[in-house]
Scaffold this motif. Sequence first.
Motif, PDB file in Angstrom:
ATOM      1  N   UNK A  25       8.640  89.269  27.286  1.00 37.33           N
ATOM      2  CA  UNK A  25       7.264  89.534  26.556  1.00 37.33           C
ATOM      3  C   UNK A  25       7.531  90.163  25.339  1.00 37.33           C
ATOM      4  N   UNK A  26       6.607  89.869  24.374  1.00 33.51           N
ATOM      5  CA  UNK A  26       6.652  90.418  23.111  1.00 33.51           C
ATOM      6  C   UNK A  26       6.103  91.894  22.907  1.00 33.51           C
ATOM      7  N   UNK A  27       4.989  92.037  23.839  1.00 34.96           N
ATOM      8  CA  UNK A  27       4.435  93.308  23.907  1.00 34.96           C
ATOM      9  C   UNK A  27       4.225  93.842  25.287  1.00 34.96           C
ATOM     10  N   UNK A  28       4.779  94.840  25.615  1.00 38.95           N
ATOM     11  CA  UNK A  28       4.915  95.606  26.845  1.00 38.95           C
ATOM     12  C   UNK A  28       4.707  97.129  26.711  1.00 38.95           C
ATOM     13  N   UNK A  32       1.053 103.311  32.723  1.00 35.04           N
ATOM     14  CA  UNK A  32       0.117 104.731  32.593  1.00 35.04           C
ATOM     15  C   UNK A  32      -0.531 104.521  31.287  1.00 35.04           C
ATOM     16  N   UNK A  33       0.157 104.001  30.327  1.00 31.65           N
ATOM     17  CA  UNK A  33      -0.473 104.085  29.185  1.00 31.65           C
ATOM     18  C   UNK A  33      -1.475 102.874  28.977  1.00 31.65           C
ATOM     19  N   UNK A  34      -1.209 101.748  29.498  1.00 31.54           N
ATOM     20  CA  UNK A  34      -1.917 100.678  29.759  1.00 31.54           C
ATOM     21  C   UNK A  34      -3.218 101.241  30.356  1.00 31.54           C
ATOM     22  N   UNK A  35      -3.074 101.888  31.350  1.00 24.49           N
ATOM     23  CA  UNK A  35      -4.349 102.102  32.332  1.00 24.49           C
ATOM     24  C   UNK A  35      -5.188 103.243  31.364  1.00 24.49           C
ATOM     25  N   UNK A  36      -4.560 104.033  30.522  1.00 27.24           N
ATOM     26  CA  UNK A  36      -5.323 104.763  29.796  1.00 27.24           C
ATOM     27  C   UNK A  36      -6.290 104.143  28.749  1.00 27.24           C
ATOM     28  N   UNK A  37      -5.316 103.261  28.145  1.00 24.01           N
ATOM     29  CA  UNK A  37      -6.098 102.487  27.077  1.00 24.01           C
ATOM     30  C   UNK A  37      -7.406 101.562  27.693  1.00 24.01           C
ATOM     31  N   UNK A  38      -7.007 101.044  28.786  1.00 28.76           N
ATOM     32  CA  UNK A  38      -7.923 100.056  29.510  1.00 28.76           C
ATOM     33  C   UNK A  38      -9.018 101.004  29.713  1.00 28.76           C
ATOM     34  N   UNK A 105      -0.137  94.033  29.100  1.00 26.11           N
ATOM     35  CA  UNK A 105       0.859  94.697  28.534  1.00 26.11           C
ATOM     36  C   UNK A 105       1.825  95.478  29.542  1.00 26.11           C
ATOM     37  N   UNK A 106       0.832  96.218  30.389  1.00 28.41           N
ATOM     38  CA  UNK A 106       1.444  97.012  31.226  1.00 28.41           C
ATOM     39  C   UNK A 106       1.647  96.417  32.445  1.00 28.41           C
ATOM     40  N   UNK A 107       1.656  95.137  32.581  1.00 31.23           N
ATOM     41  CA  UNK A 107       1.946  94.250  33.921  1.00 31.23           C
ATOM     42  C   UNK A 107       1.029  94.431  34.904  1.00 31.23           C
ATOM     43  N   UNK A 108      -0.011  94.673  34.678  1.00 28.03           N
ATOM     44  CA  UNK A 108      -1.274  94.770  35.569  1.00 28.03           C
ATOM     45  C   UNK A 108      -2.060  93.443  35.426  1.00 28.03           C
TER      46      UNK A 108
END
Length: 131
Positions: A25-28, A32-38, A105-108
């Motif tokens: 993946x180009x972007x990972x 927890x960061x992914x969840x906060x941004x979402x 990007x957070x694999x969710x």
Amino acid sequence: MAIPEIGQQAARELYSATQESNGEAVLEIAPDVARDLATACSRLVDELRAARLEGQTDTFGPGFGALPSGRALARGFSGKASEFAATLTAFQEAALLLEAAFLAAGKQFAEADAANHAALRLVAGDDESRR
């Protein structure tokens, strides 16, 4: 009125960057960061929905009078109200697409798929069924 392009394509490209290409993946980002941004994107979508619903009241009817200039003003302001609603919808779509990209990007992936579907439903006119 068509929904204007205000970043939806960039959000789609960001989402594409989360998909594996040649096994990577180009972007990972950290989950927890992914969840906060979402979560931030989700709050923005809700605030934009509230603003759009608040702006749907027709306050431009009889207030301008029956003269031709009054009717023209009422038409003009009603047109601006439609443009405003379309712009808010575009911002909502972009925020949902960014939410999907961050989650992917957070694999969710299940949550990312839900955000993508919410964006599609929004554009199709079914804004009330968020997920």
